[in-house]
Design an enzyme around this catalytic site. Structure first.
Site, mmCIF file in Angstrom:
data_model
loop_
_atom_site.group_PDB
_atom_site.id
_atom_site.type_symbol
_atom_site.label_atom_id
_atom_site.label_comp_id
_atom_site.label_asym_id
_atom_site.label_seq_id
_atom_site.Cartn_x
_atom_site.Cartn_y
_atom_site.Cartn_z
ATOM 1 N N SER B 14 0.856 -1.181 0.000
ATOM 2 C CA SER B 14 0.000 0.000 0.000
ATOM 3 C C SER B 14 0.900 1.242 0.000
ATOM 4 C CB SER B 14 -0.927 -0.086 1.212
ATOM 5 O OG SER B 14 -1.877 0.930 1.189
ATOM 6 N N HIS B 41 -2.855 -0.955 -3.372
ATOM 7 C CA HIS B 41 -3.993 -0.086 -3.068
ATOM 8 C C HIS B 41 -3.753 1.242 -3.760
ATOM 9 C CE1 HIS B 41 -4.425 -2.284 1.061
ATOM 10 N NE2 HIS B 41 -4.863 -3.008 0.065
ATOM 11 N N ASP B 134 -3.946 -4.993 5.920
ATOM 12 C CA ASP B 134 -4.361 -5.878 4.835
ATOM 13 C C ASP B 134 -3.148 -6.747 4.465
ATOM 14 O OD1 ASP B 134 -6.008 -6.961 2.901
ATOM 15 O OD2 ASP B 134 -5.662 -5.369 1.432
#
Lengths: 275, 188
Positions: B14, B41, B134
């Protein structure tokens, strides 16, 4: 998440066969990875001790089966999803629709209907809503109930308003709903132009001829064979020179109907049916 | 146990992951011996830029993952924005537009878990820099299935939280700098 929910394909296969026999819903043409994930989610939410228990319970309680259908078919949708897609519709398809005495649009697999309201709003702004009918279908009756109520949580409306502007909306998004207690209720004028009905793309046939069919982020859940069948159904349900619009990652490739269409916007996934 | 042949390599992250990824790609000697799939992301609007950028910085052919496509060795695939990326039993990509997981779509947990179920020991997953957790649960599943699990060393990560979570929760042994990750890929 850590619970063992990686069910064997054979187990899932048996469950799907049971469901066809018992309820007439055929999920056997759905892509396995996504279906498995949804079934695992249902399994966890309902706290079943084993897959066999889930299978038994599903076959013996209609109400549970309805919940199952909702859980495995409801997929996130939003208003003006991919705003540039809507902009392309307004700029490139609406001028042609404008020439028709009457406009019929089919939103196939519309889920809770956010995209149907989006379309109704844009048609209204183009002065086309009063001569349009939007056929909104989904196999999930629960989702269609939401659409018919026209009431949605306000949480996402800031994003929707942004999408609306990017899509080319220019009358002020907030004019289309009344907000109360954290919810927005859409103007009934929009809903008056909608025809809402359950329709299963797997098993039901064509029911009208349309100038525009919109089916976004539904085909990704189908295997190649089912994709082809559904695309043929759409082809047969379009008037000559009608338009077909799919989701951002969907296409006509390998479908057998590719030659019946010419691309209008490759980027925004809009095709025109050849006469 | 380390002798597994890697049939699929997932690299995910991310915030701060793009820099690490570019470093890793810049140090590859040859086309990788397995397909590489990137799960980042990112905002949907930047997707085309990302693909151009990766294409410009590496000799590996880059494209967005398409549903039903079977990933090929020596190619780099990027998970499309706004979809979860899953894997079918035949190894092909599958897309899912359902609700976000860990506030993310694509979610790294979803892709790692799905790939683990299909590729098992043939999977390697690498978790780079990022600001949320995540990836950890998906890696737990991958680890249980015998996949190789690697985290970027927090000291080299712009935002160490994401790899730190996985290292701590899963007691990961393979904690690598971007240069070591390149080496790992070069040796596949």
């Amino acid at each position: 998440m850590t619970m063992e929910t990686n069910f064997a394909d054979e187990e899932i296969g048996l469950l799907l066969t049971d469901i066809v026999d018992r309820y007439g819903y055929d999920f056997t043409g759905y892509t396995m990875a996504s279906l498995k994930r949804r079934i695992a989610r249902f399994f966890i939410i309902k706290k079943f001790p084993s897959f066999a228990e889930l299978r038994y319970a599903l076959l013996n309680a209609d109400s549970l089966f309805n919940e199952f259908v909702e859980e495995i078919t409801v997929n996130a949708t939003e208003m003006f999803r991919d705003p540039l897609f809507y902009k392309a519709l307004v700029n490139e398809v609406f001028p042609v629709l404008r020439t028709k005495p009457f406009i019929r649009i089919w939103h196939a697999g519309c889920s809770t209907g956010e995209e149907v309201y989006s379309m109704a709003i844009l048609l209204d702004e183009a002065g086309l809503l009063s001569k349009s009918l939007l056929y909104a279908t989904d196999l999930n009756p629960g989702a269609l109930e939401t659409l018919q109520k026209g009431i949605y949580p306000l949480d996402h409306f800031r994003q929707y308003a942004e999408n609306y502007s990017q899509a080319g909306g220019n009358q002020g998004f907030s004019n289309y709903y009344t907000a109360r207690y954290g919810f927005a209720k859409f103007d009934e004028r929009l809903q008056q132009r909608m025809v809402v009905s359950t329709h299963n793309l797997v098993s039901d046939s064509s029911f009208n001829a349309f100038q525009l069919i919109i089916c976004r982020n539904v085909l990704i859940y189908f295997d190649k064979e089912l994709q082809s069948r559904v695309l043929s159904l759409f082809t047969d349900s379009l008037e000559p020179l009608g338009y077909l619009a799919l989701g951002a990652k969907e296409s006509l490739r390998f479908s057998g109907v590719e030659n019946s269409f010419t691309p209008l916007s490759i980027r925004e996934k809009i095709w025109k049916k050849i006469a | 146990m380390e002798e597994n042949r890697v049939n699929l390599l997932l690299i995910a992250g991310s915030a701060g992951a793009l820099d690490a990824l570019l470093k890793i790609l810049s140090q590859l000697h040859a086309l990788p011996a397995a397909p590489i799939v990137i799960i980042l992301h990112r905002k949907a609007e930047n997707q085309a830029l990302l693909i151009d950028l990766l294409g410009a910085r590496s000799p590996i052919p880059v494209k967005e993952a398409d549903e039903k496509e079977i990933p090929l060795a020596g190619h780099l695939y990027v998970a499309p924005a706004d979809y979860h990326l899953l894997f079918e039993a035949d190894g092909s990509f599958s897309l899912d537009a359902s609700e976000k997981v860990n506030y993310s779509r694509p979610s790294i947990d979803v892709s790692f878990s799905s790939a683990a179920d299909v590729y098992c020991q043939g999977l390697a997953c690498i978790l780079l820099s990022g600001a949320n957790n995540d990836g950890t649960e998906g890696m737990r599943r991958a680890k249980a299935k015998g996949a190789i699990c690697i985290a970027q060393s927090p000291a080299t990560a712009e935002v160490p939280f994401m790899p730190e979570q996985a290292i701590k929760e899963l007691s990961l042994q393979q904690v690598y700098s971007p240069a070591q990750i390149s080496q790992f890929i070069n040796q596949l």
